[in-house]
Design a protein around this motif. Structure first.
Motif, mmCIF file in Angstrom:
data_model
loop_
_atom_site.group_PDB
_atom_site.id
_atom_site.type_symbol
_atom_site.label_atom_id
_atom_site.label_comp_id
_atom_site.label_asym_id
_atom_site.label_seq_id
_atom_site.Cartn_x
_atom_site.Cartn_y
_atom_site.Cartn_z
ATOM 1 N N UNK A 26 0.817 -1.312 -0.054
ATOM 2 C CA UNK A 26 -0.042 -0.253 -0.019
ATOM 3 C C UNK A 26 0.966 1.300 -0.040
ATOM 4 N N UNK A 27 0.788 1.840 -0.925
ATOM 5 C CA UNK A 27 1.397 3.436 -1.125
ATOM 6 C C UNK A 27 0.818 4.425 -0.211
ATOM 7 N N UNK A 28 1.800 4.681 0.804
ATOM 8 C CA UNK A 28 0.997 5.449 1.862
ATOM 9 C C UNK A 28 1.277 7.015 1.383
ATOM 10 N N UNK A 29 1.961 7.154 0.952
ATOM 11 C CA UNK A 29 2.558 8.821 0.446
ATOM 12 C C UNK A 29 1.346 9.799 0.295
ATOM 13 N N UNK A 30 0.520 9.516 -0.452
ATOM 14 C CA UNK A 30 -0.555 10.436 -0.799
ATOM 15 C C UNK A 30 -1.167 11.011 0.617
ATOM 16 N N UNK A 31 -1.353 9.727 1.477
ATOM 17 C CA UNK A 31 -2.166 10.176 2.727
ATOM 18 C C UNK A 31 -1.135 11.337 3.634
ATOM 19 N N UNK A 32 0.043 10.724 3.549
ATOM 20 C CA UNK A 32 1.225 11.669 4.061
ATOM 21 C C UNK A 32 1.103 13.130 3.481
ATOM 22 N N UNK B 90 -9.743 5.990 -5.079
ATOM 23 C CA UNK B 90 -8.549 6.851 -4.723
ATOM 24 C C UNK B 90 -9.002 7.299 -3.310
ATOM 25 N N UNK B 91 -10.246 7.766 -3.142
ATOM 26 C CA UNK B 91 -10.541 8.334 -1.846
ATOM 27 C C UNK B 91 -10.789 7.180 -0.656
ATOM 28 N N UNK B 92 -11.232 5.810 -1.317
ATOM 29 C CA UNK B 92 -11.107 4.676 -0.501
ATOM 30 C C UNK B 92 -10.065 4.269 -0.093
ATOM 31 N N UNK B 93 -9.005 4.340 -0.917
ATOM 32 C CA UNK B 93 -7.428 3.893 -0.513
ATOM 33 C C UNK B 93 -6.883 5.077 0.732
ATOM 34 N N UNK B 94 -7.361 6.182 0.450
ATOM 35 C CA UNK B 94 -6.831 7.191 1.545
ATOM 36 C C UNK B 94 -7.661 6.856 2.892
ATOM 37 N N UNK B 95 -9.070 6.498 2.872
ATOM 38 C CA UNK B 95 -9.775 6.242 3.941
ATOM 39 C C UNK B 95 -9.085 5.108 4.719
ATOM 40 N N UNK B 96 -8.873 4.006 3.828
ATOM 41 C CA UNK B 96 -8.509 2.861 4.335
ATOM 42 C C UNK B 96 -7.130 2.954 5.186
ATOM 43 N N UNK B 97 -6.059 3.721 4.767
ATOM 44 C CA UNK B 97 -4.763 4.144 4.983
ATOM 45 C C UNK B 97 -4.935 4.913 6.442
#
Ligand SMILES: C[S@@+](CC[C@H](N)C(=O)[O-])C[C@H]1O[C@@H](n2cnc3c(N)ncnc32)[C@H](O)[C@@H]1O
Length: 286
Positions: free
Chosen positions: A146-152, A183-190
């Motif tokens: 999982x690429x967390x960089x966008x969340x950071x 995309x939003x779901x990925x962010x929410x899951x992170x």
């Protein structure tokens, strides 16, 4: 000489000067058809160039990256080699590496910028450029990574009350276009995995689809609405997550976009396609 030529996002936004360079100056043209999609269809441009007897190659990634760069630069020592790129040739692409290699070998370089999704999305969003923070691309998880960089980036921007512009992953060859809800779901899951609360269901997001084309759409939605919405396939999306606190004009503008159906994209796409076709026709009948 090596020329990097921006095509804008569409037939409506290709700069006239850049088109002239392609038609008049380039001996060989690589059309980068993998970093983005040009509207309504890159083949209109390719056909026009081919009919003008240009040497045109629709380039896949391997033709402009890695070991291929040396060949491109060597060719540019002998003739005008042009790389035509959707949007701006150096925004969210890796083409600066080719420029570095060319300059190292003493090859002259000409960069022709053009309208990019970067300025287009900001312009359409009604938000102020001064208040944008770092930009990132949301990419899907691969082989469990999982690429967390966008969340950071989102977290950092929101802590400073800045807007965040997210490009979404595409793979043109595989016809994969990430949708905003993915995309939003990925962010929410992170954020759930990290036990953080940076983005809430009621926060607002702005989705810009197929910008600067006849199909352009702008949606102002809550996170919850966006996650439930069915978005079209085969569409380019850019996602903007506004800062927590908006400037009063920004707030009023996005509320008006949200509530009133007054925000349109008028294009001359049909006329411009006809002009390209008549150019081809004239050339064939010479
Ligand atoms: C790798 S970037 C390339 C950007 C390009 N060089 C430019 O300057 O516009 C491609 C991503 O930008 C976004 N994008 C590009 N064109 C778009 C458009 N017309 N409408 C919405 N998003 C777009 C999408 O998220 C897409 O996956």
């Amino acid at each position: 000489m090596l020329r990097l030529i921006g095509l804008g996002l569409s037939i409506d936004s290709i700069p006239l000067g850049n088109l002239k360079k392609l038609l008049l100056l380039c001996d060989k043209i690589f059309v980068d058809a993998y970093t983005s999609v040009w509207f309504p269809d890159i083949n209109i441009l390719v056909k026009t160039l081919l009919n003008m007897k240009k040497d045109v190659i629709i380039a896949k990634r391997y033709m402009l990256e890695g070991s291929a760069i040396e060949n491109v630069v060597n060719e540019a020592m002998k003739k005008d080699v042009c790389i035509a790129v959707v949007g701006d040739p150096l925004i969210a692409t890796t083409h600066s590496i080719i420029i570095v290699e060319a300059l190292k070998k003493g090859v002259e370089v000409d960069v022709s910028p053009a309208t990019s999704i970067f300025n287009t999305a900001i312009s359409i969003s009604c938000l102020q450029i001064y208040r944008f923070g770092k930009v990132a691309t949301i990419v899907s998880s691969k082989n469990g990574v999982v690429y967390e960089y966008p969340f950071t980036v989102l977290k950092m921007n929101r802590e400073q009350n800045l807007h965040t512009l997210f490009l979404l992953e595409i793979d043109v060859e595989k016809k994969y276009y990430m949708k905003p809800n993915e995309g939003i779901e990925l962010i929410m899951n992170i954020q759930k995995g990290l036990g953080e609360k940076v983005l809430a269901n009621e926060d607002i997001v702005i989705v810009i689809a197929d910008a600067f084309s006849r199909k352009q759409k702008v949606f102002v939605l809550s996170v919850e609405e966006a996650m439930k919405k069915t978005f079209n396939e085969n569409t380019l999306y850019t996602l903007i997550i506004p800062a927590k606190k908006l400037h009063p004009v920004e707030e009023e503008c996005i509320n008006l976009i949200r509530d009133k159906n007054l925000y349109h994209s008028v294009t001359y796409e049909k006329d411009l396609i006809n002009s390209a076709e008549s150019l081809i026709h004239q050339n064939n009948s010479l």
